[in-house]
Motif scaffolding. Structure first.
Motif, short mmCIF file in Angstrom:
data_model
loop_
_atom_site.label_atom_id
_atom_site.label_comp_id
_atom_site.label_asym_id
_atom_site.label_seq_id
_atom_site.Cartn_x
_atom_site.Cartn_y
_atom_site.Cartn_z
N ILE A 101 0.92 -1.06 0.30
CA ILE A 101 0.13 0.17 -0.27
C ILE A 101 0.65 1.33 -0.03
N ARG A 102 0.59 2.35 -0.30
CA ARG A 102 1.22 3.16 -1.09
C ARG A 102 0.34 4.96 0.00
N ILE A 103 1.12 5.82 0.90
CA ILE A 103 1.16 6.50 1.54
C ILE A 103 1.47 7.62 1.47
N GLY A 104 1.29 9.38 1.58
CA GLY A 104 2.12 10.80 1.02
C GLY A 104 1.34 10.90 2.34
N PHE A 105 2.27 11.85 2.30
CA PHE A 105 1.66 12.98 3.46
C PHE A 105 1.10 14.24 2.38
N LEU A 106 0.27 14.92 3.16
CA LEU A 106 -0.52 16.32 3.78
C LEU A 106 0.35 17.66 3.88
N GLY A 107 0.31 17.28 5.05
CA GLY A 107 1.40 18.10 6.10
C GLY A 107 0.74 18.07 7.56
N TYR A 108 0.57 19.31 8.11
CA TYR A 108 0.99 19.19 9.82
C TYR A 108 -0.09 20.20 9.91
#
Length: 301
Positions: free
Chosen positions: A232-239
Motif C-alpha cells: 500500500i502507498r501513503i503520502g504526506f499532506l502536512g501537519y
C-alpha cells in the motif's frame, strides 16, 4: 438485479435526465469530490481536521458539505454549535429530501448529521433505493467537495467508507497508540477485498505535533513500516501543530479557523487546504457521493 446494481442504474437514469434538462445551458454538474477523513483511534482530532479543512476550502471558493458518518456521536454538530432538525436516516426512512437534511453551519458550510444509527443499508427496499438515488444526485448541484468524517477505529462501517472513497486523509498524532492503530487500519484496508490502492490516494495529516520537522518525522516512521510490510502507498499532506487555542475553540463551539484565523493551527489548516486543492486541481473528477453509497451497499450484499 441486486440492490446496488439497481441503484447504479437509477443513478445513470437520473444523470441522463438531468443532462437532458440542462443541455441547453450546458450546465450539467460534475460529481463532487469526496474525501474521507479517518483515524486509527479516537481522540486524535479527526473531526477538528474535517471542520477546519472545510472552512479553509470554503475560503478558497469551494462549496463544501460535511457528512458526519460517525453515527450516533454527532461530533460535527456539537463542534459547530448547531442543532440539526433532520439527519441521514430521515432521508432514507422519513421521506425527507437531501436539501431538507442539510444543516447550515458557519460560512454557509452545510453538514449532514448521521443520526443515531441507520439499520442495514443493504436491506433497503426498491422504493427506498430509488428515492435515495434521486435525492443524492442533487448533491452534485450543492457541493464541489464532500468531506466524510468517518468513525474512528477499524469497524466494518469505517472500512466500508474507506474502501469506497478515492481520497483518504489519515489523521495521526505522536502518541504511540495513534501510530500503531493507524498502521492497523492500513493493514486491514490492504487486506480488504475491493480496496484498490492504485485508484485510492491516502495522505497522512500529522496532528498536535511540536513542529513541522516533528510532523514530517512522524509520517516518515509510519511510512517506513507501511513500505516494509504492506502493499500500500501513503503520502504526506502536512501537519497541524499543538495549539491550546483549539481546545478553547472546541469548548466555545466555534472552529479555530473562524475564532482565531491567525492562530498557528489555523494557518496550518490553511496550508493543508491550499496543498490539497492544488494537488487535486488537475486530477480526473472523482466519483460522487451517490457512487460511494452504491459501493457501500455492494459491500453489504
Amino acid at each position: 438485479m441486486d440492490q446496488a446494481e439497481r441503484l447504479r442504474t437509477i443513478i445513470k437514469m437520473n444523470r441522463q435526465d438531468n443532462s437532458q434538462k440542462k443541455i441547453q445551458n450546458q450546465d450539467h454538474p460534475k460529481p463532487a469530490k469526496v474525501i474521507a477523513v479517518t483515524s486509527g483511534k479516537g481522540g486524535v482530532g479527526k473531526s477538528n481536521v474535517s471542520i477546519n479543512l472545510a472552512i479553509q476550502l470554503t475560503k478558497l471558493q469551494h462549496r463544501v458539505v460535511i457528512f458526519d458518518a460517525d453515527f450516533g456521536l454527532a461530533n460535527i454538530e456539537v463542534m459547530f454549535g448547531a442543532v440539526p432538525k433532520y439527519n441521514f436516516s430521515d432521508l432514507i426512512y422519513g421521506g425527507k429530501g437531501i436539501r431538507d437534511i442539510i444543516t447550515q453551519g458557519p460560512m454557509g458550510i452545510g453538514f449532514i448529521s448521521g443520526g443515531s444509527g441507520i439499520p442495514g443499508m443493504g436491506n433497503l427496499t426498491k422504493p427506498q433505493i430509488e428515492y435515495l438515488a434521486g435525492c443524492l444526485c442533487e448533491l452534485d448541484e450543492i457541493a464541489d467537495i464532500i468531506i466524510i468524517d468517518t468513525g474512528a477505529g477499524i469497524s466494518d462501517s469505517v472500512v466500508s467508507f474507506l474502501t469506497a472513497c478515492a481520497e483518504i486523509l489519515l489523521v495521526v498524532t505522536p502518541e504511540p497508540t495513534s501510530v500503531t492503530d493507524a498502521y492497523s487500519l492500513l493493514k486491514i484496508l490492504n487486506r480488504t477485498p475491493g480496496f484498490g490502492n492504485e485508484n485510492t490516494s491516502i495522505r497522512v495529516v500529522t496532528n498536535r505535533v511540536g513542529s513541522e520537522h516533528e510532523g514530517a518525522v512522524l509520517y516518515s516512521k509510519l511510512n517506513a513500516v507501511v513500505k516494509r510490510f504492506l502493499d500500500i502507498r501513503i503520502g504526506f499532506l502536512g501537519y497541524v501543530p499543538e495549539d491550546r487555542n483549539i481546545s478553547r475553540a472546541v469548548i466555545q463551539q466555534t472552529p479555530i479557523s473562524i475564532q482565531n484565523p491567525w492562530a498557528k493551527s489555523s494557518k496550518a489548516f490553511e496550508r493543508l487546504a491550499s496543498v490539497f486543492a492544488e494537488s487535486t486541481q488537475n486530477q480526473p473528477q472523482q466519483q460522487g457521493f451517490v457512487q460511494i453509497i452504491a459501493g457501500l451497499m455492494n459491500r453489504k450484499m
